[in-house]
Scaffold this motif. Structure first.
Motif, PDB file in Angstrom:
ATOM      1  N   ASP A 106      31.907  36.278  68.458  1.00  0.00           N
ATOM      2  CA  ASP A 106      30.586  35.993  67.885  1.00  0.00           C
ATOM      3  C   ASP A 106      29.512  35.958  68.982  1.00  0.00           C
ATOM      4  O   ASP A 106      28.404  36.454  68.787  1.00  0.00           O
ATOM      5  CB  ASP A 106      30.588  34.661  67.129  1.00  0.00           C
ATOM      6  N   ALA A 107      29.853  35.381  70.133  1.00  0.00           N
ATOM      7  CA  ALA A 107      28.907  35.314  71.252  1.00  0.00           C
ATOM      8  C   ALA A 107      28.600  36.709  71.784  1.00  0.00           C
ATOM      9  O   ALA A 107      27.438  37.042  72.055  1.00  0.00           O
ATOM     10  CB  ALA A 107      29.471  34.434  72.370  1.00  0.00           C
ATOM     11  N   GLU A 108      29.613  37.542  71.906  1.00  0.00           N
ATOM     12  CA  GLU A 108      29.399  38.909  72.372  1.00  0.00           C
ATOM     13  C   GLU A 108      28.529  39.690  71.388  1.00  0.00           C
ATOM     14  O   GLU A 108      27.634  40.439  71.798  1.00  0.00           O
ATOM     15  CB  GLU A 108      30.733  39.614  72.585  1.00  0.00           C
ATOM     16  N   ALA A 109      28.771  39.520  70.100  1.00  0.00           N
ATOM     17  CA  ALA A 109      27.979  40.219  69.085  1.00  0.00           C
ATOM     18  C   ALA A 109      26.533  39.749  69.097  1.00  0.00           C
ATOM     19  O   ALA A 109      25.597  40.550  68.960  1.00  0.00           O
ATOM     20  CB  ALA A 109      28.596  40.010  67.699  1.00  0.00           C
ATOM     21  N   LEU A 123      25.374  30.063  67.598  1.00  0.00           N
ATOM     22  CA  LEU A 123      25.688  29.811  69.007  1.00  0.00           C
ATOM     23  C   LEU A 123      24.410  29.811  69.838  1.00  0.00           C
ATOM     24  O   LEU A 123      23.458  30.532  69.523  1.00  0.00           O
ATOM     25  CB  LEU A 123      26.648  30.879  69.536  1.00  0.00           C
ATOM     26  N   PRO A 124      24.368  29.031  70.925  1.00  0.00           N
ATOM     27  CA  PRO A 124      23.194  29.023  71.797  1.00  0.00           C
ATOM     28  C   PRO A 124      22.959  30.399  72.430  1.00  0.00           C
ATOM     29  O   PRO A 124      23.901  31.058  72.861  1.00  0.00           O
ATOM     30  CB  PRO A 124      23.545  27.990  72.868  1.00  0.00           C
ATOM     31  N   LEU A 125      21.683  30.820  72.485  1.00  0.00           N
ATOM     32  CA  LEU A 125      21.306  32.116  73.040  1.00  0.00           C
ATOM     33  C   LEU A 125      20.165  31.926  74.027  1.00  0.00           C
ATOM     34  O   LEU A 125      19.235  31.164  73.761  1.00  0.00           O
ATOM     35  CB  LEU A 125      20.850  33.064  71.918  1.00  0.00           C
ATOM     36  N   ALA A 141      20.737  38.873  78.184  1.00  0.00           N
ATOM     37  CA  ALA A 141      21.011  37.972  77.060  1.00  0.00           C
ATOM     38  C   ALA A 141      22.320  37.249  77.341  1.00  0.00           C
ATOM     39  O   ALA A 141      23.303  37.871  77.733  1.00  0.00           O
ATOM     40  CB  ALA A 141      21.113  38.759  75.763  1.00  0.00           C
ATOM     41  N   ARG A 142      22.312  35.936  77.119  1.00  0.00           N
ATOM     42  CA  ARG A 142      23.514  35.130  77.294  1.00  0.00           C
ATOM     43  C   ARG A 142      23.727  34.285  76.050  1.00  0.00           C
ATOM     44  O   ARG A 142      22.813  33.600  75.606  1.00  0.00           O
ATOM     45  CB  ARG A 142      23.368  34.213  78.501  1.00  0.00           C
ATOM     46  N   ALA A 143      24.932  34.353  75.517  1.00  0.00           N
ATOM     47  CA  ALA A 143      25.303  33.513  74.383  1.00  0.00           C
ATOM     48  C   ALA A 143      26.470  32.646  74.817  1.00  0.00           C
ATOM     49  O   ALA A 143      27.383  33.121  75.498  1.00  0.00           O
ATOM     50  CB  ALA A 143      25.685  34.372  73.188  1.00  0.00           C
TER      51      ALA A 143
END
Length: 111
Positions: free
Chosen positions: A97-100, A19-21, A85-87
């Motif tokens: 998955d984005a939160e992790a 995922l984009p980070l 941090a942003r996913a």
């Protein structure tokens, strides 16, 4: 991560994933100092130091003559600040998955 550079420079390490980070460095009182995305990752890792002008000068003076430092050094114009941090979750099923991914960013005092 919040930071206080009075104890020394801070190292930030983020592993990338599917995922984009994005990571943004914010000064105390508002305003973005620096932003970086997973596209800047080397071998799946984004890593940088946050330091003051004085800490940068000390670090540069300790560098080996004739060698270029390969670490990214970001100078903060405030002693305290925040790294966000942003996913991006493209689908609702990607949310965990984005939160992790965002939660896995590590911040701590640099050696």
């Amino acid at each position: 991560c919040s930071y206080d550079l009075s104890a020394g420079p801070m190292r930030v390490v983020a592993r990338t994933g599917p995922l984009p980070l994005g990571l943004t460095l914010h000064r105390r009182g508002g305003g973005v100092i620096y932003a970086v995305t997973d596209r800047a990752a080397i071998r799946g890792v984004i890593e940088f130091l946050v330091l003051t002008e004085e800490q940068l000068a000390e670090r540069v003076s300790n560098d080996v003559d004739g060698e270029t430092s390969r670490e990214l050094r970001i100078v903060s114009d405030t002693i305290e600040g925040l790294i966000v941090a942003r996913a991006l979750a493209g689908r609702a099923s990607d949310r965990s998955d984005a939160e992790a991914l965002a939660a896995s960013v590590a911040c701590g005092l640099a050696e």
